[in-house]
Design a protein around this motif. Sequence first.
Motif, PDB file in Angstrom:
ATOM      1  N   CYS A   1       0.828  -1.218   0.000  1.00 15.25           N
ATOM      2  CA  CYS A   1       0.000   0.000   0.000  1.00 15.25           C
ATOM      3  C   CYS A   1       0.857   1.261   0.000  1.00 15.25           C
ATOM      4  CB  CYS A   1      -0.950  -0.002   1.195  1.00 15.25           C
ATOM      5  SG  CYS A   1      -0.157   0.287   2.783  1.00 15.25           S
ATOM      6  N   GLY A   2       2.182   1.118   0.175  1.00 15.54           N
ATOM      7  CA  GLY A   2       3.080   2.265   0.166  1.00 15.54           C
ATOM      8  C   GLY A   2       3.575   2.676   1.544  1.00 15.54           C
ATOM      9  N   ARG A   3       2.972   2.125   2.588  1.00 18.09           N
ATOM     10  CA  ARG A   3       3.424   2.449   3.947  1.00 18.09           C
ATOM     11  C   ARG A   3       4.639   1.606   4.301  1.00 18.09           C
ATOM     12  NH1 ARG A   3      -2.233   2.414   4.246  1.00 18.09           N
ATOM     13  NH2 ARG A   3      -3.065   4.485   4.620  1.00 18.09           N
ATOM     14  N   TRP A   4       5.377   2.052   5.311  1.00 14.74           N
ATOM     15  CA  TRP A   4       6.602   1.365   5.700  1.00 14.74           C
ATOM     16  C   TRP A   4       6.849   1.563   7.194  1.00 14.74           C
ATOM     17  CZ3 TRP A   4      10.202   4.655   7.750  1.00 14.74           C
ATOM     18  CH2 TRP A   4      10.050   6.015   7.458  1.00 14.74           C
ATOM     19  N   ALA A   5       7.737   0.732   7.707  1.00  9.64           N
ATOM     20  CA  ALA A   5       8.205   0.867   9.092  1.00  9.64           C
ATOM     21  C   ALA A   5       9.673   0.483   9.123  1.00  9.64           C
ATOM     22  CB  ALA A   5       7.392  -0.018  10.027  1.00  9.64           C
ATOM     23  N   ALA A   6      10.393   1.030  10.095  1.00  8.07           N
ATOM     24  CA  ALA A   6      11.811   0.703  10.275  1.00  8.07           C
ATOM     25  C   ALA A   6      12.108   0.717  11.768  1.00  8.07           C
ATOM     26  CB  ALA A   6      12.690   1.708   9.539  1.00  8.07           C
ATOM     27  N   TYR A   7      12.598  -0.413  12.251  1.00  9.54           N
ATOM     28  CA  TYR A   7      12.888  -0.570  13.676  1.00  9.54           C
ATOM     29  C   TYR A   7      14.329  -1.010  13.864  1.00  9.54           C
ATOM     30  CZ  TYR A   7       7.801  -0.987  13.577  1.00  9.54           C
ATOM     31  OH  TYR A   7       6.468  -0.779  13.343  1.00  9.54           O
ATOM     32  N   GLY A   8      14.962  -0.471  14.874  1.00  8.80           N
ATOM     33  CA  GLY A   8      16.277  -0.922  15.279  1.00  8.80           C
ATOM     34  C   GLY A   8      16.137  -1.757  16.539  1.00  8.80           C
ATOM     35  N   PHE A   9      16.985  -2.763  16.672  1.00  9.11           N
ATOM     36  CA  PHE A   9      17.028  -3.615  17.858  1.00  9.11           C
ATOM     37  C   PHE A   9      18.475  -3.703  18.327  1.00  9.11           C
ATOM     38  CE2 PHE A   9      13.247  -4.850  15.609  1.00  9.11           C
ATOM     39  CZ  PHE A   9      12.321  -5.120  16.606  1.00  9.11           C
ATOM     40  N   ASP A  10      18.680  -3.631  19.637  1.00 10.05           N
ATOM     41  CA  ASP A  10      20.031  -3.734  20.196  1.00 10.05           C
ATOM     42  C   ASP A  10      20.523  -5.179  20.203  1.00 10.05           C
ATOM     43  OD1 ASP A  10      19.979  -0.985  20.689  1.00 10.05           O
ATOM     44  OD2 ASP A  10      19.128  -1.280  22.692  1.00 10.05           O
ATOM     45  N   HIS A  11      19.611  -6.098  20.437  1.00  9.52           N
ATOM     46  CA  HIS A  11      19.855  -7.541  20.456  1.00  9.52           C
ATOM     47  C   HIS A  11      18.576  -8.207  19.976  1.00  9.52           C
ATOM     48  CE1 HIS A  11      23.561  -7.201  22.820  1.00  9.52           C
ATOM     49  NE2 HIS A  11      22.933  -6.274  23.521  1.00  9.52           N
ATOM     50  N   TRP A  12      18.550  -9.545  19.910  1.00 15.79           N
ATOM     51  CA  TRP A  12      17.384 -10.291  19.454  1.00 15.79           C
ATOM     52  C   TRP A  12      16.142  -9.857  20.221  1.00 15.79           C
ATOM     53  CZ3 TRP A  12      14.385 -14.204  21.906  1.00 15.79           C
ATOM     54  CH2 TRP A  12      13.496 -14.846  21.055  1.00 15.79           C
ATOM     55  N   ARG A  13      15.242  -9.160  19.519  1.00 15.82           N
ATOM     56  CA  ARG A  13      13.952  -8.681  20.039  1.00 15.82           C
ATOM     57  C   ARG A  13      14.079  -7.806  21.294  1.00 15.82           C
ATOM     58  NH1 ARG A  13       9.355 -10.670  17.713  1.00 15.82           N
ATOM     59  NH2 ARG A  13       9.554 -12.483  16.398  1.00 15.82           N
ATOM     60  N   GLU A  14      15.241  -7.198  21.514  1.00 17.77           N
ATOM     61  CA  GLU A  14      15.447  -6.330  22.682  1.00 17.77           C
ATOM     62  C   GLU A  14      15.881  -4.938  22.231  1.00 17.77           C
ATOM     63  OE1 GLU A  14      18.233  -8.019  25.406  1.00 17.77           O
ATOM     64  OE2 GLU A  14      17.034  -9.820  25.734  1.00 17.77           O
ATOM     65  N   GLY A  15      15.482  -3.937  23.010  1.00 19.94           N
ATOM     66  CA  GLY A  15      15.897  -2.566  22.739  1.00 19.94           C
ATOM     67  C   GLY A  15      15.284  -1.986  21.482  1.00 19.94           C
ATOM     68  N   MET A  16      14.050  -2.320  21.203  1.00 24.05           N
ATOM     69  CA  MET A  16      13.390  -1.837  19.985  1.00 24.05           C
ATOM     70  C   MET A  16      13.208  -0.319  20.018  1.00 24.05           C
ATOM     71  SD  MET A  16       9.763  -3.103  18.457  1.00 24.05           S
ATOM     72  CE  MET A  16       8.707  -1.929  17.663  1.00 24.05           C
ATOM     73  N   HIS A  17      13.517   0.302  18.879  1.00 19.95           N
ATOM     74  CA  HIS A  17      13.346   1.747  18.717  1.00 19.95           C
ATOM     75  C   HIS A  17      13.134   2.048  17.230  1.00 19.95           C
ATOM     76  CE1 HIS A  17      17.644   0.796  18.274  1.00 19.95           C
ATOM     77  NE2 HIS A  17      17.641   1.762  17.376  1.00 19.95           N
ATOM     78  N   GLU A  18      12.637   3.234  16.932  1.00 15.06           N
ATOM     79  CA  GLU A  18      12.506   3.622  15.530  1.00 15.06           C
ATOM     80  C   GLU A  18      13.899   3.778  14.936  1.00 15.06           C
ATOM     81  OE1 GLU A  18      10.059   7.010  14.775  1.00 15.06           O
ATOM     82  OE2 GLU A  18       8.220   5.925  15.283  1.00 15.06           O
ATOM     83  N   ALA A  19      14.125   3.126  13.809  1.00 13.66           N
ATOM     84  CA  ALA A  19      15.418   3.227  13.134  1.00 13.66           C
ATOM     85  C   ALA A  19      15.489   4.532  12.357  1.00 13.66           C
ATOM     86  CB  ALA A  19      15.612   2.041  12.199  1.00 13.66           C
ATOM     87  N   ALA A  20      16.694   5.069  12.253  1.00 11.63           N
ATOM     88  CA  ALA A  20      16.912   6.294  11.478  1.00 11.63           C
ATOM     89  C   ALA A  20      16.718   5.994   9.998  1.00 11.63           C
ATOM     90  CB  ALA A  20      18.324   6.814  11.723  1.00 11.63           C
ATOM     91  N   VAL A  21      15.848   6.764   9.360  1.00 11.61           N
ATOM     92  CA  VAL A  21      15.570   6.622   7.937  1.00 11.61           C
ATOM     93  C   VAL A  21      15.440   8.010   7.348  1.00 11.61           C
ATOM     94  CG1 VAL A  21      13.876   5.848   6.236  1.00 11.61           C
ATOM     95  CG2 VAL A  21      14.383   4.407   8.198  1.00 11.61           C
ATOM     96  N   GLU A  22      16.156   8.260   6.258  1.00  6.61           N
ATOM     97  CA  GLU A  22      16.011   9.544   5.568  1.00  6.61           C
ATOM     98  C   GLU A  22      14.786   9.522   4.663  1.00  6.61           C
ATOM     99  OE1 GLU A  22      19.728  10.658   3.713  1.00  6.61           O
ATOM    100  OE2 GLU A  22      20.818   9.823   5.427  1.00  6.61           O
TER     101      GLU A  22
END
Length: 172
Positions: A82-103
């Motif tokens: 549909c054109g939508r997207w998401a980007a997540y960063g993780f520090d370790h396996w399924r831990e420390g989830m945060h929005e990943a930097a995306v230009e």
Amino acid sequence: MKPLMLHHPCDLGPIKAVTANIEASEVGLEANFHLDGAIDRIRLPETGPSERTDGLWKSTCLEIFWQPLGQPAYTEFNLSPCGRWAAYGFDHWREGMHEAAVEAITISTLQSDRGLTLKACIAAPLTAPAQVGLSAVIENADGAIQYWALAFPPGKPDFHSEACRQWVLDRE
């Protein structure tokens, strides 16, 4: 294009094959996914603005997992037809989830009654070489879900598992 495999407990539905390819670029990466089959028999999210959106994996969604070699941290990209997207960063396996930097992420799709091709250009800081996982969640019209990936760990499908990241990619 690399063929993805269907997770063993999933029934073969309207999608008969999924292939994908990515290439590292100067600004991030370029991705191509192709679904081969009866597209009119799967659920596609309604087209909308190209924006960051959570929960895309709950329906038809194509995914990239990028983990720099030797590092525990990784980035997950969810790309919806549909054109939508998401980007997540993780520090370790399924831990420390945060929005990943995306230009920027741009997504285009080409659809016919026999297939769908999604192309994405992702501008994001990505360290290479990296272990890469490519995967797809396909929701059939009857609500059944198919899981596709380069590889799977034993048991339930877990795209976050390092076992799914079977491709090493560098910027050459």
